[in-house]
Motif scaffolding. Structure first.
Motif, PDB file in Angstrom:
ATOM      1  N   ARG A 220     -52.866  -4.294  43.492  1.00 32.36           N
ATOM      2  CA  ARG A 220     -51.493  -4.122  43.028  1.00 32.36           C
ATOM      3  C   ARG A 220     -51.136  -2.640  42.891  1.00 32.36           C
ATOM      4  O   ARG A 220     -50.017  -2.226  43.202  1.00 32.36           O
ATOM      5  CB  ARG A 220     -51.303  -4.829  41.686  1.00 32.36           C
ATOM      6  CG  ARG A 220     -49.867  -4.798  41.189  1.00 32.36           C
ATOM      7  CD  ARG A 220     -49.650  -5.766  40.064  1.00 32.36           C
ATOM      8  NE  ARG A 220     -48.259  -5.780  39.648  1.00 32.36           N
ATOM      9  CZ  ARG A 220     -47.783  -6.572  38.683  1.00 32.36           C
ATOM     10  NH1 ARG A 220     -48.593  -7.433  38.072  1.00 32.36           N
ATOM     11  NH2 ARG A 220     -46.506  -6.511  38.345  1.00 32.36           N
ATOM     12  N   LEU A 221     -52.097  -1.860  42.435  1.00 36.55           N
ATOM     13  CA  LEU A 221     -51.859  -0.428  42.297  1.00 36.55           C
ATOM     14  C   LEU A 221     -51.629   0.214  43.668  1.00 36.55           C
ATOM     15  O   LEU A 221     -50.755   1.071  43.828  1.00 36.55           O
ATOM     16  CB  LEU A 221     -53.061   0.215  41.596  1.00 36.55           C
ATOM     17  CG  LEU A 221     -52.913   1.634  41.067  1.00 36.55           C
ATOM     18  CD1 LEU A 221     -51.677   1.783  40.201  1.00 36.55           C
ATOM     19  CD2 LEU A 221     -54.168   2.018  40.275  1.00 36.55           C
TER      20      LEU A 221
ATOM     21  N   LEU B 271     -50.813   3.648  34.412  1.00 35.95           N
ATOM     22  CA  LEU B 271     -50.364   3.649  33.017  1.00 35.95           C
ATOM     23  C   LEU B 271     -49.015   2.949  32.890  1.00 35.95           C
ATOM     24  O   LEU B 271     -48.818   2.110  32.003  1.00 35.95           O
ATOM     25  CB  LEU B 271     -50.269   5.084  32.509  1.00 35.95           C
ATOM     26  CG  LEU B 271     -49.812   5.265  31.066  1.00 35.95           C
ATOM     27  CD1 LEU B 271     -50.845   4.701  30.100  1.00 35.95           C
ATOM     28  CD2 LEU B 271     -49.560   6.741  30.756  1.00 35.95           C
ATOM     29  N   ALA B 272     -48.090   3.275  33.757  1.00 36.11           N
ATOM     30  CA  ALA B 272     -46.765   2.645  33.722  1.00 36.11           C
ATOM     31  C   ALA B 272     -46.872   1.149  33.976  1.00 36.11           C
ATOM     32  O   ALA B 272     -46.175   0.341  33.332  1.00 36.11           O
ATOM     33  CB  ALA B 272     -45.845   3.293  34.749  1.00 36.11           C
ATOM     34  N   LEU B 273     -47.753   0.764  34.879  1.00 40.08           N
ATOM     35  CA  LEU B 273     -47.941  -0.652  35.191  1.00 40.08           C
ATOM     36  C   LEU B 273     -48.515  -1.396  33.985  1.00 40.08           C
ATOM     37  O   LEU B 273     -48.070  -2.504  33.642  1.00 40.08           O
ATOM     38  CB  LEU B 273     -48.872  -0.780  36.392  1.00 40.08           C
ATOM     39  CG  LEU B 273     -49.002  -2.158  37.060  1.00 40.08           C
ATOM     40  CD1 LEU B 273     -47.647  -2.643  37.550  1.00 40.08           C
ATOM     41  CD2 LEU B 273     -49.991  -2.074  38.217  1.00 40.08           C
ATOM     42  N   ALA B 274     -49.499  -0.791  33.326  1.00 42.11           N
ATOM     43  CA  ALA B 274     -50.107  -1.423  32.153  1.00 42.11           C
ATOM     44  C   ALA B 274     -49.116  -1.508  30.989  1.00 42.11           C
ATOM     45  O   ALA B 274     -49.088  -2.500  30.255  1.00 42.11           O
ATOM     46  CB  ALA B 274     -51.351  -0.636  31.725  1.00 42.11           C
ATOM     47  N   ASP B 275     -48.311  -0.475  30.813  1.00 37.34           N
ATOM     48  CA  ASP B 275     -47.330  -0.490  29.727  1.00 37.34           C
ATOM     49  C   ASP B 275     -46.323  -1.627  29.901  1.00 37.34           C
ATOM     50  O   ASP B 275     -45.866  -2.221  28.922  1.00 37.34           O
ATOM     51  CB  ASP B 275     -46.574   0.847  29.674  1.00 37.34           C
ATOM     52  CG  ASP B 275     -47.430   1.991  29.157  1.00 37.34           C
ATOM     53  OD1 ASP B 275     -48.519   1.721  28.612  1.00 37.34           O
ATOM     54  OD2 ASP B 275     -47.013   3.154  29.308  1.00 37.34           O
ATOM     55  N   GLU B 276     -46.005  -1.927  31.151  1.00 36.72           N
ATOM     56  CA  GLU B 276     -44.997  -2.966  31.406  1.00 36.72           C
ATOM     57  C   GLU B 276     -45.593  -4.366  31.458  1.00 36.72           C
ATOM     58  O   GLU B 276     -44.977  -5.321  30.966  1.00 36.72           O
ATOM     59  CB  GLU B 276     -44.275  -2.673  32.721  1.00 36.72           C
ATOM     60  CG  GLU B 276     -43.150  -3.653  33.019  1.00 36.72           C
ATOM     61  CD  GLU B 276     -42.323  -3.265  34.229  1.00 36.72           C
ATOM     62  OE1 GLU B 276     -41.386  -4.008  34.574  1.00 36.72           O
ATOM     63  OE2 GLU B 276     -42.619  -2.206  34.828  1.00 36.72           O
ATOM     64  N   HIS B 277     -46.807  -4.475  32.016  1.00 38.15           N
ATOM     65  CA  HIS B 277     -47.358  -5.808  32.267  1.00 38.15           C
ATOM     66  C   HIS B 277     -48.718  -6.062  31.605  1.00 38.15           C
ATOM     67  O   HIS B 277     -49.212  -7.188  31.682  1.00 38.15           O
ATOM     68  CB  HIS B 277     -47.501  -6.032  33.777  1.00 38.15           C
ATOM     69  CG  HIS B 277     -46.211  -5.917  34.532  1.00 38.15           C
ATOM     70  ND1 HIS B 277     -45.217  -6.867  34.456  1.00 38.15           N
ATOM     71  CD2 HIS B 277     -45.749  -4.949  35.374  1.00 38.15           C
ATOM     72  CE1 HIS B 277     -44.200  -6.503  35.226  1.00 38.15           C
ATOM     73  NE2 HIS B 277     -44.494  -5.344  35.791  1.00 38.15           N
ATOM     74  N   GLY B 278     -49.326  -5.061  30.981  1.00 40.40           N
ATOM     75  CA  GLY B 278     -50.643  -5.234  30.385  1.00 40.40           C
ATOM     76  C   GLY B 278     -51.748  -4.735  31.300  1.00 40.40           C
ATOM     77  O   GLY B 278     -51.573  -4.632  32.518  1.00 40.40           O
ATOM     78  N   ALA B 279     -52.898  -4.424  30.716  1.00 39.34           N
ATOM     79  CA  ALA B 279     -54.008  -3.849  31.474  1.00 39.34           C
ATOM     80  C   ALA B 279     -54.541  -4.814  32.525  1.00 39.34           C
ATOM     81  O   ALA B 279     -55.017  -4.385  33.588  1.00 39.34           O
ATOM     82  CB  ALA B 279     -55.131  -3.424  30.526  1.00 39.34           C
ATOM     83  N   ASP B 280     -54.478  -6.111  32.254  1.00 35.61           N
ATOM     84  CA  ASP B 280     -55.001  -7.084  33.220  1.00 35.61           C
ATOM     85  C   ASP B 280     -54.220  -7.074  34.528  1.00 35.61           C
ATOM     86  O   ASP B 280     -54.734  -7.503  35.572  1.00 35.61           O
ATOM     87  CB  ASP B 280     -54.983  -8.495  32.624  1.00 35.61           C
ATOM     88  CG  ASP B 280     -56.017  -8.670  31.525  1.00 35.61           C
ATOM     89  OD1 ASP B 280     -56.959  -7.851  31.475  1.00 35.61           O
ATOM     90  OD2 ASP B 280     -55.892  -9.612  30.722  1.00 35.61           O
TER      91      ASP B 280
END
Length: 215
Positions: A33-34, A18-27
């Motif tokens: 990467r996770l 969630l934090a990754l998507a909020d910063e960089h987008g779902a793609d």
């Protein structure tokens, strides 16, 4: 001395995603990467999430916990207004989620429950089934449609300065005086900059529905 890693869990994976998507987008959320973010091989994640769709669904479920359904203790228009603003604010915090929540591939139980709650609040307010049908679509379209527009607008507003200047040169503002006035307002301070456009539109919708309900 060996370093002890924090064990993997579904909750930890979803919160990191969630934090990754909020910063960089779902793609940007890939298993590789996770895994790097968590300090594990990507294959280790599959013990907790079945696949990318399962991961996205779990992330959406976290977003949906922030949705506030209309309450039963306030007047219908007050409760729907509060709920709509809460949903809009959540979608602004998680802009990647807007499109996914609008797709049939990612219909989540909490989203369905929210839809039912909004429909029920309109019916309890005294609107007919026919009026509720349309009013629901108008409200849902305003919440999700405006949130999507605002996300796109924010992205455009953050374009490099040279791109914006090139666009401004290409628009013939001299031939479109009202558009020129609007452009100038974007660059000037004033009361118009203090208006929350989402709330402004929402209040117009609710006022119209209240008038219709009182007729």
């Amino acid at each position: 001395m060996a370093t002890t890693r924090t064990p993997l869990s579904r909750d930890r994976i979803l919160e990191t995603a969630l934090a990754l998507a909020d910063e960089h987008g779902a793609d940007a959320v890939t298993m590789r990467r996770l895994g790097d973010e968590l300090g594990f091989e990507a294959m280790s994640l599959y013990r907790h999430v079945a696949n990318k769709d399962d991961l996205l669904d779990g992330m959406l479920d976290l977003v949906l916990t922030e949705f506030e359904p209309p309450s039963q203790v306030e007047p219908w228009d007050v409760s729907i207004r509060r709920s709509a603003i809460a949903v809009h604010e959540s979608l602004q915090r998680h802009p990647w989620a807007i499109r996914l929540l609008m797709t049939p591939q990612h219909v989540r139980p909490a989203r369905v429950a929210y839809m039912d709650a909004l429909l029920g609040r309109l019916r309890e307010a005294g609107f007919s089934a026919e009026t509720t049908y349309t009013a629901y679509h108008v409200l849902d379209a305003h919440i999700f449609g405006f949130s999507l527009w605002h996300t796109t607008y924010e992205r455009a507003a953050n374009m490099p300065r040279e791109v914006v200047e090139k666009l401004m040169r290409e628009i013939p503002f001299d031939q479109h005086p009202h558009l020129r006035e609007h452009r100038d307002q974007h660059e000037a301070e004033g009361p118009h900059r203090e208006v929350d456009a989402f709330a402004f539109g929402l209040d117009l919708i609710l006022a119209g529905l209240a008038e219709l309900n009182a007729a």
